[in-house]
Design an enzyme around this catalytic site. Structure first.
Site, PDB file in Angstrom:
ATOM      1  N   CYS A   2       0.822  -1.214   0.000  1.00  0.00           N
ATOM      2  CA  CYS A   2       0.000   0.000   0.000  1.00  0.00           C
ATOM      3  C   CYS A   2       0.858   1.267   0.000  1.00  0.00           C
ATOM      4  O   CYS A   2       1.991   1.250   0.464  1.00  0.00           O
ATOM      5  CB  CYS A   2      -0.848   0.031   1.251  1.00  0.00           C
ATOM      6  SG  CYS A   2      -1.774  -1.468   1.557  1.00  0.00           S
ATOM      7  N   ARG A  27       4.723   0.390  -6.303  1.00  0.00           N
ATOM      8  CA  ARG A  27       4.762  -0.487  -5.134  1.00  0.00           C
ATOM      9  C   ARG A  27       3.783  -1.654  -5.254  1.00  0.00           C
ATOM     10  O   ARG A  27       3.863  -2.606  -4.501  1.00  0.00           O
ATOM     11  CB  ARG A  27       4.422   0.318  -3.875  1.00  0.00           C
ATOM     12  CG  ARG A  27       5.423   1.410  -3.592  1.00  0.00           C
ATOM     13  CD  ARG A  27       4.930   2.314  -2.487  1.00  0.00           C
ATOM     14  NE  ARG A  27       4.835   1.610  -1.231  1.00  0.00           N
ATOM     15  CZ  ARG A  27       5.772   1.642  -0.292  1.00  0.00           C
ATOM     16  NH1 ARG A  27       6.853   2.338  -0.473  1.00  0.00           N
ATOM     17  NH2 ARG A  27       5.619   0.984   0.835  1.00  0.00           N
ATOM     18  N   TRP A  74      -3.135  -2.618  -1.342  1.00  0.00           N
ATOM     19  CA  TRP A  74      -2.754  -3.972  -1.737  1.00  0.00           C
ATOM     20  C   TRP A  74      -3.406  -4.876  -0.709  1.00  0.00           C
ATOM     21  O   TRP A  74      -3.020  -4.878   0.458  1.00  0.00           O
ATOM     22  CB  TRP A  74      -1.228  -4.082  -1.718  1.00  0.00           C
ATOM     23  CG  TRP A  74      -0.664  -5.341  -2.272  1.00  0.00           C
ATOM     24  CD1 TRP A  74      -0.385  -5.611  -3.588  1.00  0.00           C
ATOM     25  CD2 TRP A  74      -0.254  -6.509  -1.546  1.00  0.00           C
ATOM     26  NE1 TRP A  74       0.152  -6.870  -3.718  1.00  0.00           N
ATOM     27  CE2 TRP A  74       0.246  -7.444  -2.475  1.00  0.00           C
ATOM     28  CE3 TRP A  74      -0.266  -6.869  -0.202  1.00  0.00           C
ATOM     29  CZ2 TRP A  74       0.728  -8.697  -2.109  1.00  0.00           C
ATOM     30  CZ3 TRP A  74       0.211  -8.121   0.171  1.00  0.00           C
ATOM     31  CH2 TRP A  74       0.698  -9.015  -0.781  1.00  0.00           C
ATOM     32  N   ASN A 100      -1.393   1.731   6.264  1.00  0.00           N
ATOM     33  CA  ASN A 100      -0.549   0.647   5.751  1.00  0.00           C
ATOM     34  C   ASN A 100      -0.199  -0.234   6.930  1.00  0.00           C
ATOM     35  O   ASN A 100       0.095   0.277   8.010  1.00  0.00           O
ATOM     36  CB  ASN A 100       0.770   1.179   5.180  1.00  0.00           C
ATOM     37  CG  ASN A 100       0.589   1.872   3.862  1.00  0.00           C
ATOM     38  OD1 ASN A 100      -0.515   1.921   3.331  1.00  0.00           O
ATOM     39  ND2 ASN A 100       1.671   2.418   3.336  1.00  0.00           N
ATOM     40  N   GLY A 101      -0.142  -1.541   6.707  1.00  0.00           N
ATOM     41  CA  GLY A 101       0.222  -2.462   7.783  1.00  0.00           C
ATOM     42  C   GLY A 101      -0.932  -3.389   8.102  1.00  0.00           C
ATOM     43  O   GLY A 101      -1.877  -3.517   7.313  1.00  0.00           O
ATOM     44  N   GLU A 484      18.607 -16.334  -8.733  1.00  0.00           N
ATOM     45  CA  GLU A 484      18.173 -14.968  -9.024  1.00  0.00           C
ATOM     46  C   GLU A 484      17.624 -14.872 -10.457  1.00  0.00           C
ATOM     47  O   GLU A 484      16.618 -14.203 -10.703  1.00  0.00           O
ATOM     48  CB  GLU A 484      19.342 -13.991  -8.797  1.00  0.00           C
ATOM     49  CG  GLU A 484      19.093 -12.550  -9.166  1.00  0.00           C
ATOM     50  CD  GLU A 484      17.911 -11.896  -8.458  1.00  0.00           C
ATOM     51  OE1 GLU A 484      17.372 -12.477  -7.509  1.00  0.00           O
ATOM     52  OE2 GLU A 484      17.502 -10.807  -8.888  1.00  0.00           O
ATOM     53  N   LYS A 488      13.832 -13.693 -11.356  1.00  0.00           N
ATOM     54  CA  LYS A 488      13.509 -12.563 -12.239  1.00  0.00           C
ATOM     55  C   LYS A 488      12.446 -12.969 -13.235  1.00  0.00           C
ATOM     56  O   LYS A 488      11.493 -12.246 -13.478  1.00  0.00           O
ATOM     57  CB  LYS A 488      14.754 -12.079 -13.014  1.00  0.00           C
ATOM     58  CG  LYS A 488      15.744 -11.238 -12.261  1.00  0.00           C
ATOM     59  CD  LYS A 488      15.281  -9.847 -11.923  1.00  0.00           C
ATOM     60  CE  LYS A 488      14.519  -9.764 -10.657  1.00  0.00           C
ATOM     61  NZ  LYS A 488      15.191  -9.809  -9.379  1.00  0.00           N
ATOM     62  N   GLU A 491       8.970 -13.803 -11.674  1.00  0.00           N
ATOM     63  CA  GLU A 491       8.406 -12.605 -11.068  1.00  0.00           C
ATOM     64  C   GLU A 491       7.710 -11.729 -12.105  1.00  0.00           C
ATOM     65  O   GLU A 491       6.584 -11.293 -11.905  1.00  0.00           O
ATOM     66  CB  GLU A 491       9.583 -11.840 -10.454  1.00  0.00           C
ATOM     67  CG  GLU A 491       9.258 -10.817  -9.450  1.00  0.00           C
ATOM     68  CD  GLU A 491      10.539 -10.197  -8.860  1.00  0.00           C
ATOM     69  OE1 GLU A 491      10.411  -9.454  -7.911  1.00  0.00           O
ATOM     70  OE2 GLU A 491      11.655 -10.438  -9.368  1.00  0.00           O
ATOM     71  N   HIS A 508      19.733 -35.311  -8.608  1.00  0.00           N
ATOM     72  CA  HIS A 508      19.101 -35.835  -7.395  1.00  0.00           C
ATOM     73  C   HIS A 508      17.587 -35.632  -7.435  1.00  0.00           C
ATOM     74  O   HIS A 508      16.934 -35.676  -6.401  1.00  0.00           O
ATOM     75  CB  HIS A 508      19.714 -35.177  -6.158  1.00  0.00           C
ATOM     76  CG  HIS A 508      21.173 -35.497  -6.008  1.00  0.00           C
ATOM     77  ND1 HIS A 508      21.630 -36.714  -5.584  1.00  0.00           N
ATOM     78  CD2 HIS A 508      22.269 -34.761  -6.293  1.00  0.00           C
ATOM     79  CE1 HIS A 508      22.949 -36.720  -5.586  1.00  0.00           C
ATOM     80  NE2 HIS A 508      23.362 -35.540  -6.020  1.00  0.00           N
ATOM     81  N   LYS A 607       6.487  -3.882  -4.416  1.00  0.00           N
ATOM     82  CA  LYS A 607       7.905  -3.540  -4.400  1.00  0.00           C
ATOM     83  C   LYS A 607       8.506  -3.739  -3.013  1.00  0.00           C
ATOM     84  O   LYS A 607       9.583  -4.293  -2.870  1.00  0.00           O
ATOM     85  CB  LYS A 607       8.077  -2.077  -4.847  1.00  0.00           C
ATOM     86  CG  LYS A 607       9.518  -1.599  -4.853  1.00  0.00           C
ATOM     87  CD  LYS A 607      10.350  -2.347  -5.872  1.00  0.00           C
ATOM     88  CE  LYS A 607      11.795  -1.938  -5.871  1.00  0.00           C
ATOM     89  NZ  LYS A 607      12.635  -2.950  -6.571  1.00  0.00           N
TER      90      LYS A 607
HETATM   91  C1  AGP Z   1      13.083  -8.702  -6.163  1.00  0.00           C
HETATM   92  O1  AGP Z   1      13.016  -8.691  -7.539  1.00  0.00           O
HETATM   93  C2  AGP Z   1      11.813  -8.815  -5.469  1.00  0.00           C
HETATM   94  N1  AGP Z   1      10.904  -7.808  -5.839  1.00  0.00           N
HETATM   95  C3  AGP Z   1      11.854  -9.138  -3.984  1.00  0.00           C
HETATM   96  O2  AGP Z   1      12.276 -10.459  -3.889  1.00  0.00           O
HETATM   97  C4  AGP Z   1      12.734  -8.257  -3.064  1.00  0.00           C
HETATM   98  O3  AGP Z   1      14.077  -8.433  -3.362  1.00  0.00           O
HETATM   99  C5  AGP Z   1      12.446  -8.618  -1.590  1.00  0.00           C
HETATM  100  O4  AGP Z   1      11.107  -8.364  -1.309  1.00  0.00           O
HETATM  101  C6  AGP Z   1      13.337  -7.881  -0.625  1.00  0.00           C
HETATM  102  O5  AGP Z   1      13.142  -6.503  -0.670  1.00  0.00           O
HETATM  103  P1  AGP Z   1      14.149  -5.488   0.016  1.00  0.00           P
HETATM  104  O6  AGP Z   1      15.458  -5.653  -0.681  1.00  0.00           O
HETATM  105  O7  AGP Z   1      13.553  -4.155  -0.200  1.00  0.00           O
HETATM  106  O8  AGP Z   1      14.257  -5.884   1.450  1.00  0.00           O
END
Ligand code: AGP
Length: 612
Positions: A2, A27, A74, A100-101, A484, A488, A491, A508, A607
């Site tokens: 949010c 976000r 959100w 938010n929260g 990673e 990507k 995601e 395995h 985000k």
């Molecule tokens: C990365 O592409 C993601 N959006 C997500 O995994 C992110 O890295 C994770 O939420 C951690 O966020 P931060 O680095 O702001 O703590």
């Protein structure tokens, strides 16, 4: 997650809030709304879907007034709907709240308020806050009722409240969720993220947990929850508003991929001096690192992409600084009773500095007496302020949900820390020290060269865009690179399942899925284990899988096994995760683009994950 905005000043609140909410779109959200005080009444407008839907409604029926609050939601409690969108109001329209929260004790509070006769219109946890303030306001002035209500809340919050009978003022509070004040000329703003108001002011006041703010156009008055006055200086944000614009790129993600050479330069700036063969940090961070003994235990905590940077850090620190390292998902670390004491250094890696699990991990580590170093991108963020020392990555604002430049900047920060500790503990010979520093200094240029793989990757992406399953494999330093790369892709292209594995683990279990044409991305720059990776490629080919290989320039041994090949500049294995990250990001980007995905704001993702 949010986004919150509050405005009080001379300008029309509606337009200002809409613009600021627009800058928080990145976000991730599913509905949006705002409340503006027109002198007599609080007018509220809420819509599901994108912000432009709210903007269109408001264009047809504007809300007049110079004080207001806005929100992008959100969903956590209650589906995305107009009723559940913020702001929420009390029974009589005396006040409006954005939040938010998560209010963890909302159910008993709601039951109590229902018994007291309050009428609820949504299924959110937030609405209890509005009714709770209303209830206490029966016996106290509104600001005191606000403070009294806060004391009943359990969980996390950043709140902004607009009172009908308090024109020219907004009220805010935070606990475990970010809320920042911006002070402009004759106006002031609340926001959950500084990018929201960068075009109006770069003067900010950071708030701490359990602080209450009364915000007038001239600025904030801060008190503790108990009512004690707090003096807080303002800070100036160095980020430029242009950094938060696409600047000709189709997506923020692509812009941020291309910004990596500068981001790495910024991380190295004032810290790496190749000519004088030194690595140095600001005084606080230097003192922190100087205290780390050769017997120290290091624990790295992080989430998502930052966790992958931490895994690379484990290889670096163990091999070069010879320090024992554990890496944990922050969400696991905090619940597994970790063994920490004064001889443990916890490194918290985070782009936003607001990730709820990482923040909770930092607090736990501090409670147990460990020393905490944050590697963080956002200045003044909660984790940066709570850690004992902070190494800012200075990568500039990262807007795309998928982290790219923050990741390679985190790797660069870990390289600096590793080499500095290796030197301090006498683990590196002078010739190697000289060579490694020179190579570190060359990283921005090497990344520039890696960016030149983009046309080749666009073609490769077109070839594999219809595939729906991918494996990513790597070894040692590039096992986390494989994780990673897979993250990507899945995601930003939710049509695809992508999984990263340690290449040696393939046989395995996962190899059972390989069949004709199944794409396997081998992250295979030249390293001491290249021969082993070649064997793994052979195993995939034997099952008719298709091999996309990210190799080093000049490595002809591996090239002949590749169905598709991209090459990155040759470098030491230590630096290779930074270079291979670039083609993996570009591959994900172009596959997602070919699949017409919403690249910067993938569905269901946010985000900055500020709830647990
Ligand atoms: C990365 O592409 C993601 N959006 C997500 O995994 C992110 O890295 C994770 O939420 C951690 O966020 P931060 O680095 O702001 O703590």
């Amino acid at each position: 997650m949010c986004g919150i905005v509050g405005y009080v000043g001379r300008a029309e609140a509606m337009g200002t809030i809409l613009e600021a909410l627009g800058r928080l779109e990145y976000r991730g959200y599913d509905s949006a709304g705002m409340a503006v005080l027109n002198g007599r009444a609080i007018q509220v407008c809420k819509r599901t879907g994108k912000l432009k839907v709210l903007a269109e409604t408001l264009r047809a029926k504007p809300l007049a007034g110079t004080v207001g609050i806005g929100h992008t939601r959100w969903a956590t409690h209650g589906e995305p709907s107009e009723a559940n969108a913020h702001p929420h109001t009390d029974c009589r329209g005396e006040l409006s709240v954005v939040h938010n929260g998560i209010i963890e004790n909302y159910a008993p509070l709601k039951a109590r308020l229902l018994e007291q006769g309050h009428r609820f219109r949504s299924h959110t946890d937030t609405e209890v806050i509005a009714h709770l303030i209303e209830e206490y306001a029966k016996h106290a002035p509104l600001p005191s009722a606000f403070r009294r209500a806060l004391k009943d809340l359990q969980g996390s919050y950043a709140l902004c409240v607009l009172f009908r009978r308090e024109p020219g003022r907004l009220f805010g509070a935070r606990k475990g969720s970010p809320l920042i004040v911006g002070v402009g000329k004759g106006e002031a703003l609340f926001a959950s993220d500084v990018t929201a108001f960068l075009d109006r002011t770069r003067t900010v006041v950071y708030l701490n947990d359990d602080e209450v703010v009364e915000l007038a156009a001239k600025g904030p008055t801060i008190t503790t929850l108990a009512g004690k006055a707090v003096t807080r200086k303002s800070s100036t944000v160095s980020w430029d508003v242009s950094a938060a614009r696409k600047e000709g790129y189709d997506h923020f993600m692509l812009k941020e991929i291309h910004e990596q050479p500068q981001a790495i330069e910024q991380t190295l700036f004032n810290r790496l001096d190749v000519g004088r063969r030194r690595i140095a940090f600001d005084r606080r961070t230097q003192r922190f690192l100087d205290r780390i003994s050769a017997q120290e235990k290091i624990v790295i905590i992080a989430c998502g992409t930052a966790y992958h940077a931490g895994l690379v850090g484990e290889y670096m620190l163990e091999e070069f600084a010879r320090l024992p390292v554990d890496v944990d998902f922050a969400s696991e670390f905090r619940y597994r009773g970790p063994m920490l004491d004064r001889r443990t250094t916890v490194i918290a890696i985070t782009q936003s500095g607001e990730t709820a699990d990482t923040l909770a991990g930092v607090r736990l580590a501090k409670r147990k007496g460990a020393n905490v170093l944050a590697i963080c991108n956002v200045m003044g963020s909660s984790i940066a302020r709570e850690a004992d020392a902070v190494l800012y990555t200075h990568a500039g604002p990262e807007i795309a949900v998928a982290s790219t430049k923050a990741y390679t900047a985190q790797l660069t920060a870990l390289l600096l820390v590793t080499l500095a500790l290796a030197k301090a503990h006498g683990r590196v010979r002078p010739e190697a020290w000289k060579r490694l520093l020179a190579e570190l200094g060359r990283l921005p240029d090497l990344v520039r060269q890696a960016l030149a793989t983009e046309p080749a990757l666009e073609e490769i992406a077109a070839k594999y865009a219809r595939a729906r399953n991918f494996y990513y494999l790597g070894r040692r330093y590039n096992y986390p690179s494989a994780l990673e790369g897979a993250l990507k892709l899945k995601e930003i292209c939710p049509l695809i399942h992508a999984e990263g594995y340690a290449a040696g683990e393939m046989k395995h279990g996962p190899i059972s899925l390989i069949r004709q044409g199944w794409p396997v991305v081998f992250v295979a720059p030249r390293t001491p284990v290249s021969e082993k990776v070649i064997s793994n490629i052979e195993e995939v080919r034997a099952r008719r899988g298709t091999c996309l290989v990210v190799a080093s320039e000049g490595d002809d041994d591996i090239s002949r096994y590749a169905d598709s090949l991209v090459r990155v500049p040759r470098t030491d294995e230590l630096f290779s995760p930074v270079l291979v990250a670039v083609p993996l990001q570009l591959l994900a980007y172009h596959i997602a683009r070919a699949n017409e995905c919403d690249i910067d704001q993938p569905p269901n993702l946010a985000k900055s994950v500020t709830v647990e």
